[in-house]
Structures are given as structure tokens and as C-alpha cells.
Write an enzyme that holds these catalytic residues in place. Structure first.
Site, PDB file in Angstrom:
ATOM      1  N   ASP A 233       0.823  -1.208   0.000  1.00 16.68           N
ATOM      2  CA  ASP A 233       0.000   0.000   0.000  1.00 16.68           C
ATOM      3  C   ASP A 233       0.856   1.256   0.000  1.00 16.68           C
ATOM      4  O   ASP A 233       2.073   1.200   0.202  1.00 16.68           O
ATOM      5  CB  ASP A 233      -0.966  -0.002   1.208  1.00 16.68           C
TER       6      ASP A 233
ATOM      7  N   ASN B  23      -7.567  -3.315  14.332  1.00 17.88           N
ATOM      8  CA  ASN B  23      -8.958  -3.580  13.936  1.00 17.88           C
ATOM      9  C   ASN B  23      -9.054  -4.749  12.944  1.00 17.88           C
ATOM     10  O   ASN B  23     -10.087  -4.956  12.333  1.00 17.88           O
ATOM     11  CB  ASN B  23      -9.596  -2.327  13.321  1.00 17.88           C
TER      12      ASN B  23
ATOM     13  N   GLU C 205      -9.829  -2.306   5.288  1.00 18.42           N
ATOM     14  CA  GLU C 205     -10.474  -2.018   6.561  1.00 18.42           C
ATOM     15  C   GLU C 205     -11.721  -2.891   6.718  1.00 18.42           C
ATOM     16  O   GLU C 205     -12.187  -3.495   5.738  1.00 18.42           O
ATOM     17  CB  GLU C 205     -10.850  -0.530   6.599  1.00 18.42           C
TER      18      GLU C 205
ATOM     19  N   HIS D   3      -7.323  -5.125  10.146  1.00 19.51           N
ATOM     20  CA  HIS D   3      -7.039  -4.874   8.722  1.00 19.51           C
ATOM     21  C   HIS D   3      -5.733  -5.551   8.313  1.00 19.51           C
ATOM     22  O   HIS D   3      -4.835  -5.748   9.130  1.00 19.51           O
ATOM     23  CB  HIS D   3      -7.046  -3.369   8.387  1.00 19.51           C
TER      24      HIS D   3
HETATM   25  C1  F6R Z   1       1.452  -1.519   6.093  1.00 17.00           C
HETATM   26  C2  F6R Z   1       0.186  -2.239   6.225  1.00 17.00           C
HETATM   27  C3  F6R Z   1      -0.593  -2.255   7.481  1.00 17.00           C
HETATM   28  C4  F6R Z   1       0.230  -2.580   8.723  1.00 17.00           C
HETATM   29  C5  F6R Z   1      -0.657  -2.560   9.960  1.00 17.00           C
HETATM   30  C6  F6R Z   1       0.152  -2.728  11.224  1.00 17.00           C
HETATM   31  O1  F6R Z   1       2.002  -1.687   4.809  1.00 17.00           O
HETATM   32  O2  F6R Z   1      -0.230  -2.778   5.268  1.00 17.00           O
HETATM   33  O3  F6R Z   1      -1.632  -3.194   7.357  1.00 17.00           O
HETATM   34  O4  F6R Z   1       0.807  -3.849   8.582  1.00 17.00           O
HETATM   35  O5  F6R Z   1      -1.339  -1.343  10.030  1.00 17.00           O
HETATM   36  O6  F6R Z   1       0.936  -1.593  11.423  1.00 17.00           O
HETATM   37  P1  F6R Z   1       2.106  -1.605  12.505  1.00 17.00           P
HETATM   38  O7  F6R Z   1       3.079  -2.609  12.044  1.00 17.00           O
HETATM   39  O8  F6R Z   1       2.690  -0.212  12.460  1.00 17.00           O
HETATM   40  O9  F6R Z   1       1.467  -1.965  13.794  1.00 17.00           O
END
Ligand code: F6R
Length: 240
Positions: free
Chosen positions: A67, A139, A146, A141
């Protein structure tokens, strides 16, 4: 689903790094799906260190990041996922940056619209993702899929939820500065990967991880549950 539990984030990350490096040694043209965020920082450190100690060659490796934010201001380039990947991994190994792909180029919205439409096609043309690395949101994701995302979603423009904006505000001056939109690979894009390694560290991730581990079917309220019957999913966690 295989679940590997280790005491520390570092031990978990070292384990994930070994799986990835073994694939790279076996297949010099491997296609990696990569994530950003605090979860993967130790993993990328381990990859750099082990690449140096074992003399691993990344020159033929292709990568597709999950992303990228949309709407970063020019002075926020260092919040982009391209910047994260360059500084935390790509600048320290001999990967060819021309082979590192993101669903959009930051601060270039015109190009953005064209490039994300072809992202899943580009992954397919590269032979598909051999190993996809995932973190998980509080959450549930994965990437920026989401709650409410369709299991058949492909790469598209998505709106971040208030809880994700809040979680990611730790990297920005304020919550208001966090972009509200991103381009994200979809759940189907991720499920198409041949092998998936999901890393989950810390209490904040327990609820989401439990939903995945106990899932019997896909629950759109917890997008991570789409992974429950993937044929080659490895969960690596410090949660017991
Ligand atoms: C980032 C991504 C997100 C993160 C998730 C966890 O490329 O795709 O899904 O893996 O938000 O974020 P952290 O690792 O910062 O807790």
C-alpha cells in the site's frame, strides 16, 4: 495455518527473515510482497544483517508493496511507504529499485490513477507473489483493507478508518496530518500469494489475531479472517 510463537519480537523477526532468505537463495527471481509499519522494522534489520553475513544476492528479486498513502504533502515524503522501504531495506541490499513496485508513486496523483489499475496485472505478469509479508491492524485490517472490505477486492483506493488514522498518527505531527486515503492491494490480491507470513506483536494485536486463529469463515468485520483457509499461511507472534 501454522502458528509459531517466540518470546521476543526479534526472535520472531529472525525466523521470518530466514524463511524469506531461504526462498531468495532457492529462487533468484522470487517475487516478494512487502509491508511497512513498526511490525516489520526488526524483520528488515534482520534481512539486512543476514544478507551481509551470508552474501545473499537480491539483484533478481522483484517486490510489490502492499500500500501507499494518497495525498501526502511534499514535505511529508518521509512518511511515504516508498521512503520507509528505501531507508529501512532497499538502500542496504543490492535489490534493483526498478524492480520494487508500489501501487502509486507518491505526490503524483495523475500517475496514481493509471498505475494502481494495473497493479494486480503486474503482479500476475511477474508470476505472482511467492512470499507475502503482512502485519495486522488492531482492527484486523491487512494492508489497508479495513472492516467491510470484500474478500474479492483487488488493488483500489480506500478510505482509512478513524481507528487506523489514530493508530498511524504516531508517525505524523498530528492526527489531522494523517492522509485519509490510500491505495491498497485488496484481500483477493493478498490471498493469491503462494505463501503468506503474518507477523503480530504486542497486546494491541491480540483481539485481531484471535479472530484470525479462531475463524471458521470470512468475517468482513475482521478482514484478517480471509486468511483462515489459505493453503500456506505462517503466523509468527510473540503473543501466547
Ligand atoms: C502496512 C500495512 C498495514 C500494517 C498494519 C500494522 O504496509 O499494510 O496493514 O501492517 O497497520 O501496522 P504496525 O506494524 O505499524 O502496527
Amino acid at each position: 495455518m501454522k502458528i509459531i510463537t517466540s518470546d521476543s519480537k526479534l526472535a520472531c523477526s529472525a525466523h521470518a527473515a530466514d524463511i524469506i532468505l531461504n526462498e531468495i537463495k532457492r529462487n533468484k527471481k522470487a517475487v516478494l510482497g512487502l509491508a511497512t509499519g513498526s511490525t516489520v522494522e526488526d524483520l528488515y534489520d534482520c534481512l539486512i544483517k543476514k544478507t551481509k553475513s551470508d552474501g545473499v544476492d537480491w539483484s533478481g528479486i522483484r517486490s510489490f508493496n502492499l500500500d501507499e498513502y494518497v495525498g501526502l504533502k511534499e514535505d511529508e515524503y518521509n512518511q511515504s511507504y516508498r521512503y520507509f522501504m528505501d531507508s529501512k531495506l532497499f538502500d542496504h541490499i543490492n535489490i534493483n529499485k526498478a524492480n520494487t513496485n508500489f501501487p502509486i508513486k507518491v505526490n503524483d496523483k495523475a500517475e496514481a490513477n493509471q498505475s494502481f489499475a494495473n497493479y494486480d496485472e503486474a503482479i500476475k505478469n511477474a508470476g505472482g507473489i511467492d512470499i507475502q509479508v503482512l502485519g495486522i491492524g488492531n482492527n484486523g485490517h491487512i494492508a489497508f483493507n479495513e472492516p467491510g472490505s470484500s474478500i474479492d477486492s483487488l488493488t483500489r483506493c480506500v478510505q482509512l478508518t478513524p481507528s487506523t488514522i489514530k493508530a498511524n498518527s504516531r508517525f505524523f505531527a498530528s492526527e489531522d496530518d494523517v492522509p485519509k486515503l490510500a491505495i491498497s492491494m485488496g484481500l483477493r490480491s493478498i490471498l493469491n500469494s503462494k505463501k503468506i507470513i503474518l507477523l503480530a506483536f504486542g497486546e494491541n494485536k491480540r483481539e485481531a489475531l484471535n479472530h484470525l486463529i479462531n475463524a471458521k469463515s470470512f468475517d468482513p468485520n475482521w478482514p484478517c479472517t480471509c486468511l483462515h483457509n489459505h493453503s500456506d499461511l505462517i503466523v509468527i507472534t510473540d503473543l501466547k
